[in-house]
Design a protein around this motif. Structure first.
Motif, short mmCIF file in Angstrom:
data_model
loop_
_atom_site.label_atom_id
_atom_site.label_comp_id
_atom_site.label_asym_id
_atom_site.label_seq_id
_atom_site.Cartn_x
_atom_site.Cartn_y
_atom_site.Cartn_z
N ASN A 57 -22.79 77.07 -38.76
CA ASN A 57 -23.91 77.69 -39.51
C ASN A 57 -23.73 77.69 -41.02
N SER A 58 -22.64 77.11 -41.53
CA SER A 58 -22.38 77.03 -42.98
C SER A 58 -22.21 78.39 -43.63
N GLU A 59 -21.86 79.41 -42.82
CA GLU A 59 -21.64 80.76 -43.34
C GLU A 59 -20.24 81.21 -42.96
N LEU A 60 -19.36 81.32 -43.95
CA LEU A 60 -17.97 81.70 -43.69
C LEU A 60 -17.80 83.19 -43.92
N ASN A 61 -17.53 83.92 -42.85
CA ASN A 61 -17.34 85.37 -42.92
C ASN A 61 -15.88 85.71 -42.67
N LEU A 62 -15.15 85.98 -43.74
CA LEU A 62 -13.74 86.35 -43.63
C LEU A 62 -13.53 87.81 -44.05
N SER A 63 -14.55 88.62 -43.89
CA SER A 63 -14.41 90.04 -44.21
C SER A 63 -13.51 90.73 -43.19
N ASP A 116 -18.25 85.22 -47.39
CA ASP A 116 -18.02 86.67 -47.44
C ASP A 116 -16.52 86.94 -47.31
N LEU A 117 -15.93 87.42 -48.41
CA LEU A 117 -14.51 87.76 -48.43
C LEU A 117 -14.30 89.25 -48.64
N SER A 118 -15.28 90.04 -48.34
CA SER A 118 -15.24 91.48 -48.62
C SER A 118 -14.27 92.22 -47.71
N ASN A 119 -13.90 93.43 -48.16
CA ASN A 119 -13.05 94.33 -47.37
C ASN A 119 -11.71 93.69 -46.98
N ASN A 120 -11.06 93.10 -47.97
CA ASN A 120 -9.70 92.62 -47.80
C ASN A 120 -8.84 93.25 -48.90
N ILE A 134 -21.83 76.86 -52.55
CA ILE A 134 -22.25 78.15 -52.00
C ILE A 134 -23.32 78.80 -52.86
N THR A 135 -24.24 79.50 -52.21
CA THR A 135 -25.33 80.18 -52.91
C THR A 135 -25.13 81.69 -52.93
N ASP A 136 -24.26 82.20 -52.04
CA ASP A 136 -24.06 83.65 -51.93
C ASP A 136 -22.56 83.89 -51.73
N LEU A 137 -21.96 84.68 -52.64
CA LEU A 137 -20.52 84.96 -52.57
C LEU A 137 -20.29 86.46 -52.66
N ASN A 138 -19.62 87.00 -51.64
CA ASN A 138 -19.34 88.43 -51.58
C ASN A 138 -17.83 88.65 -51.72
N LEU A 175 -24.68 78.84 -57.01
CA LEU A 175 -24.53 80.26 -56.71
C LEU A 175 -25.68 81.08 -57.29
N GLU A 176 -26.33 81.86 -56.42
CA GLU A 176 -27.46 82.69 -56.83
C GLU A 176 -27.16 84.19 -56.76
N ARG A 177 -26.28 84.55 -55.84
CA ARG A 177 -25.93 85.97 -55.65
C ARG A 177 -24.41 86.13 -55.65
N LEU A 178 -23.92 87.09 -56.45
CA LEU A 178 -22.49 87.35 -56.54
C LEU A 178 -22.25 88.85 -56.48
#
Length: 211
Positions: free
Chosen positions: A50-56, A80-84, A100-104, A123-126
């Motif tokens: 899905n081209s969405e990497l969630n490593l939170s 998504d690299l949040s909560n690490n 990437i267009t969205d980086l958390n 990148l549009e959202r950071l």
């Protein structure tokens, strides 16, 4: 001379029945580390679909080199690299994941970003909220397509106003719950072409001449 047999019978079983607490701790840590590695691999495999990497919530202190290898043939759009407990992002992150267009990056322990982040051309959202930034990295203001920036809940005191005004696409920046200085707060309040979200500033006692 051998000790009496009754002492052997009393001492032996007792000694054998007491496990080493350090061994138990090591086993627990090994299990946790194993689960974290498995989680990262599973999520990398999902991202190929899905081209969405969630490593939170993966207990990461950095982005593992294995992630770049596993994702080498995937054009990521969301990361998504949040909560690490990540303290820094390496320059190669922006090179490997340039589309990437969205980086958390929220809820980590970062205080800076590499200059190469300016090359995240899509990148549009950071989101860098809930970190330890004392200023917004200059590279952020140079990201060509960045529209939304969340930098709330950091330790930001002053803002490079000129760089902010020259940001090519920025339309909204969240600066709530930062100890913004009086001068920066006033200057930010006068900017109209960007929606700037600020926590109302309370005067210090020395500023309130009515006391």
């Amino acid at each position: 001379m051998r000790p009496p047999s009754q002492y052997n019978e009393e001492i032996g079983p007792e000694a054998e029945s007491e496990p080493d607490p350090r061994l138990s701790a090591m086993l627990i840590c090994t299990r946790l580390a194993g689960r974290a590695v498995t989680r990262v691999i599973e999520r990398c495999n999902d991202a190929k679909e899905n081209s969405e990497l969630n490593l939170s919530d993966c207990q990461l202190m950095q982005v593992p080199d294995a992630v770049y290898h596993l994702m080498r043939h995937t054009e990521l759009k969301i990361c998504d690299l949040s909560n690490n407990v990540i303290t820094k992002i390496p320059p190669k992150f922006a090179i490997k994941f340039s589309l990437i267009t969205d980086l958390n990056l929220s809820h980590n322990q970062m205080s800076k970003l590499p200059n190469e982040c300016a090359d995240l051309k899509c990148l549009e959202r950071l989101d860098i909220s809930h970190n330890t930034f004392i200023s917004i990295p200059d590279c952020i203001f140079k990201i060509p397509q960045l529209v939304h920036l969340n930098s709330s809940n950091n330790h930001i005191v002053d803002i490079e106003i000129n760089l902010l005004k020259e940001a090519p696409s920025l339309r909204e920046i969240n600066l709530r719950k930062n100890p913004i200085s009086q001068n920066s707060h006033e200057e930010l309040s006068n900017i109209s072409h960007i929606n700037i979200l600020l926590t109302p500033r309370e005067k210090e006692e020395w500023e309130d001449l009515t006391i």
